[in-house]
Design a protein around this motif. Structure first.
Motif, short mmCIF file in Angstrom:
data_model
loop_
_atom_site.label_atom_id
_atom_site.label_comp_id
_atom_site.label_asym_id
_atom_site.label_seq_id
_atom_site.Cartn_x
_atom_site.Cartn_y
_atom_site.Cartn_z
N LEU A 162 0.83 -1.21 0.00
CA LEU A 162 0.00 0.00 0.00
C LEU A 162 0.86 1.26 0.00
O LEU A 162 1.88 1.32 0.68
CB LEU A 162 -0.90 0.03 1.24
N ILE A 163 0.44 2.27 -0.75
CA ILE A 163 1.08 3.57 -0.72
C ILE A 163 0.47 4.37 0.44
O ILE A 163 -0.75 4.52 0.52
CB ILE A 163 0.86 4.33 -2.04
N PHE A 164 1.34 4.87 1.32
CA PHE A 164 0.88 5.63 2.47
C PHE A 164 0.98 7.14 2.21
O PHE A 164 1.88 7.58 1.49
CB PHE A 164 1.68 5.25 3.72
N PRO A 165 0.10 7.93 2.80
CA PRO A 165 0.07 9.39 2.56
C PRO A 165 1.18 10.10 3.35
O PRO A 165 0.92 10.82 4.33
CB PRO A 165 -1.33 9.79 3.02
N SER A 286 2.71 -1.12 -16.45
CA SER A 286 2.77 -2.16 -15.43
C SER A 286 1.71 -1.92 -14.35
O SER A 286 1.05 -2.85 -13.88
CB SER A 286 4.17 -2.20 -14.79
N LYS A 287 1.55 -0.66 -13.95
CA LYS A 287 0.55 -0.32 -12.94
C LYS A 287 -0.85 -0.62 -13.44
O LYS A 287 -1.72 -1.06 -12.67
CB LYS A 287 0.67 1.17 -12.58
N PHE A 313 -3.43 4.17 -4.06
CA PHE A 313 -2.99 3.20 -3.07
C PHE A 313 -2.10 2.09 -3.64
O PHE A 313 -1.41 1.41 -2.88
CB PHE A 313 -4.20 2.55 -2.38
N LEU A 314 -2.14 1.87 -4.95
CA LEU A 314 -1.41 0.75 -5.54
C LEU A 314 -0.46 1.23 -6.63
O LEU A 314 -0.77 2.16 -7.38
CB LEU A 314 -2.39 -0.27 -6.14
#
Length: 385
Positions: A162-165, A286-287, A313-314
């Motif tokens: 997960l990408i965090f803020p 890719s994403k 988030f991804l």
């Protein structure tokens, strides 16, 4: 793109996130530096290496948007956090606020530090599935108390992908007078990184994952006001140097004597490769593959996405919940029988299959994983529905 890489053709490689993979042109540069070192070690280390290192740092500084004199190279983020840890001087009862999504090596590092110092490592729960950035931020700051002194946060979580803020958290931490330490292991070359804009106190990121550098290439950025207070992890010639530069920070941390740093010196070639091959577009494609397949795998495994399926988030990897109590056995079966290299990762009493996609991957690779999981569900009791 697959022709650039040295990955075994017999393996469906869906685990770029763990250690990366270095393209042949960059790897050849890596070997070239090693040969040059061995051909005349004294001249290389004492005369050539400082010039090569300056070129590498100049190139990286432009790429990650910070001053070249505000960071140094090290082998990995674990070394970075151990270096920072030694200089924090927290008191008994002081708190380090993190999440329950941090990388295992980092958790162990902080547990070690807390046993020595009497500080407390607070793993604030982030509920899954994440519904929104606002929910994540609200839950994170519930862990804040008057004893909180340090924020430690992964920019991109390992097990849950997960990408965090980070920007929002760094901004609020500054208002509260807290030290911010960011583990960005998965960030460089994966999502945009502007250190000047994020304004953390400490930031570490690898080049050997998504930037495709040779293994063991990482940087540690330190805000200028904190640089002179950072003790070296290993004391060497730069401490009380006989020929000090105008930066104690770099004297202490940059020169460790006899050491092969060819992986760091490849940085200009790394950035050249990414630019020449339009890797931003490769990453974007890719994403897209990651997003398009996520719900499909959740449906197959009878689970739900752990976050909104968006690029907020991804990135180029995603963790799909899987119902199993034999994660190691499932991973081994996928590799031994189906020749698929993909991690099956436990975290907080849950298990995730984390697939990574990069330029050498295609939809066909994920189809192979899907078919393998279908067969495992139909023929074994490893996965519960």
């Amino acid at each position: 793109m697959k022709a650039f890489f040295q990955i075994d053709d017999s393996i469906t490689f869906l685990n770029h996130g763990s250690f990366g993979s270095c393209p042949k042109p960059i790897f050849e540069e890596y070997i070239r530096f090693q040969i040059e070192l061995e051909s005349e070690p004294v001249s290389f280390i004492q005369i050539k290496q400082p010039k090569y290192l300056k070129a590498a740092k100049t190139a990286l500084a432009k790429h990650i948007h910070c001053n070249e004199r505000d960071f140094f190279f090290i082998p990995n983020p674990t070394v970075a956090i151990n270096t920072v840890m030694r200089s924090l001087n927290l008191q008994p009862g002081d708190e380090i606020l993190a999440t329950n999504h941090e990388y295992g090596a980092m958790v162990r590092t902080w547990n070690f530090y807390c046993k020595k110092s009497g500080a407390k490592y607070i793993r604030q729960n982030i509920t899954l599935p994440v519904q929104s950035k606002e929910q994540l931020l609200e839950e994170f700051w519930k862990g804040y108390t008057s004893k909180t002194k340090v924020i430690f946060l992964n920019h991109f979580s390992s097990a849950t992908a997960l990408i965090f803020p980070v920007k929002e958290i760094c901004d609020k931490a500054k208002e509260l007078g807290l030290i911010t330490i960011i583990d960005g292991a998965h960030v460089p070359g994966h999502i945009d990184l502007n250190i000047s804009e994020l304004n953390p106190d400490y930031y570490t990121g690898t080049l050997h994952k998504w930037m495709l550098a040779p293994k063991g290439s990482t940087f540690l950025y330190v805000r200028k006001e904190l640089q002179d207070s950072l003790d070296p992890l290993v004391v060497s010639w730069g401490y009380e140097s006989l020929a000090p530069s105008d930066s104690q920070f770099l004297d202490y941390h940059e020169y460790q004597g006899t050491n092969d740093i060819a992986q760091y010196l490849c940085t200009p070639k790394v950035i050249e490769f990414l630019e020449e091959n339009n890797w931003k577009e490769v990453s974007k494609n890719s994403k897209q593959i990651v997003l398009e397949n996520y719900k499909r795998f959740c449906d197959l495994l009878g689970t739900q996405p752990i976050c909104p399926v968006t690029d907020e988030f991804l990135g180029q990897m995603a963790s799909v919940p899987v119902k199993t109590d034999r994660s190691a056995e499932l991973k081994t079966l996928l590799y031994d029988k189906y020749k698929i290299q993909v991690p099956v990762m436990p975290l907080n009493d849950n298990i995730y299959i984390r697939y990574s996609i990069n330029g050498y991957n295609s939809q066909e690779d994920l189809d192979k994983l899907y078919i393998a999981l279908e067969e495992i569900i139909a023929t074994t009791d490893l996965i519960k529905k």
